[in-house]
Design a protein around this motif. Sequence first.
Motif, PDB file in Angstrom:
ATOM      1  N   UNK A 124       0.832  -1.211   0.000  1.00  0.00           N
ATOM      2  CA  UNK A 124       0.000   0.000   0.000  1.00  0.00           C
ATOM      3  C   UNK A 124       0.868   1.264   0.000  1.00  0.00           C
ATOM      4  N   UNK A 125       1.937   1.260   0.771  1.00  0.00           N
ATOM      5  CA  UNK A 125       2.826   2.443   0.762  1.00  0.00           C
ATOM      6  C   UNK A 125       3.468   2.605  -0.612  1.00  0.00           C
ATOM      7  N   UNK A 126       3.783   1.476  -1.250  1.00  0.00           N
ATOM      8  CA  UNK A 126       4.383   1.557  -2.584  1.00  0.00           C
ATOM      9  C   UNK A 126       3.393   2.166  -3.569  1.00  0.00           C
ATOM     10  N   UNK A 127       2.117   1.869  -3.383  1.00  0.00           N
ATOM     11  CA  UNK A 127       1.068   2.380  -4.279  1.00  0.00           C
ATOM     12  C   UNK A 127       0.953   3.913  -4.145  1.00  0.00           C
ATOM     13  N   UNK A 128       0.849   4.394  -2.911  1.00  0.00           N
ATOM     14  CA  UNK A 128       0.741   5.860  -2.753  1.00  0.00           C
ATOM     15  C   UNK A 128       2.040   6.519  -3.205  1.00  0.00           C
TER      16      UNK A 128
END
Length: 382
Positions: A124-128
């Motif tokens: 999820x952090x990679x996505x943002x």
Amino acid sequence: MLEIIRQCFKQHFTANGKLYAAPGRINLIGEHTDYNLGFVLPGAIDKSFYMMVAPNGTQVCNVFSPHFNAMVSFNVDDTDIPEAQWSRYVYGEVKELQALGCKIGGFDAVVASDIPIGAGISSSAAFTTVTGVALNDLFDLGLNRMQLAKAGQMCEHHYVGVRCGIMDQFASLHGEEGKLIRLDCRSLEYQLVPFSPQGLKIVLLDTLVKHSLASSEYNLRRADCEAGVAHLKQSYPHIESLRDVTMEMLEAHRSEVTPVVYNRCSFVIEENQRLLDACAALEQGDYKSVGLYMYGSHHGLSKKYEVSCPELDLIQEVAQKHDGVLGARMMGGGFGGCTINLVQEEAVEDFILACKERYNKKLWKELRPIEVAIGSGARIIS
Ligand code: GLA
């Protein structure tokens, strides 16, 4: 993966897009310390979220996910959060960048990832992060990496509902090949720590378990720590976070807080110390000690912080008994996801087999090993 993204982009949109990547992360030690303004020791990995994107000259953002085979569209000024859970990361990041005063136009994007979802390696952090890095470049926003990390963190707080710390976004943005990052989450100063131990490998074992309570429990742990700080502040007004609290201070007021708050706080104080000790051991090349601190970390996460689960505990226990393993612990927020193991190269195969067998026999479940190398941080690919 990149071919699929390029093909999807051609199929759905006309203009040529630019391609960006932002990696997931591992964390050797220092869990649940980031939002308590302590230390963490993550590294970016060679698995990423990718975004191919081009401005479209309108006010509409169109985002296609080959994984969900779905297109989500929203206007840059929309205040309604889109329904599809996955698209909230893009929408939320746009909103956070706007909150910083950035002007963002419409764009067409395709997003995809080779980071296993729910494994605790920060998809999820990679996505943002990939969204932030791409829009920063595309619309010439002029934000630096720290501002992007904070925007990603706020996106999680406001649009995903997890009051996470800065570790994941920071690692995704600042990672370098073959190096861990020792980050002080209070000052945000960091050092790159070379990590390529001779004859040892990092092995991740994914339990394939993701408990639905993970995010609410995460927020509760954070609240427990804040309750401890609020109480201790009455006696020590200078305290801003658990970073400022020593075990002596906590012990002196032990009877005034609930056993749960005591356990949460003492875990965080000890975990910070374990990280500092592990860093000192790393400097000496003493991986045996690093491994022992990892065991200590798992024990605290399981018994005091209570963010482990039977699946993680089982494979951690198998690891701790295996001759070829130096250290093992659950990694990330917890309640599922994976363990991180420091294993002698020649024992890797046997170790994975032993864990798989035990996991399958005891819990009737599959265990998924994930191969990772420590890679570089977010970047433009082409
Ligand atoms: C999640 C959060 C991080 C950190 C870890 C636990 O990955 O996103 O900020 O708190 O859990 O260390």
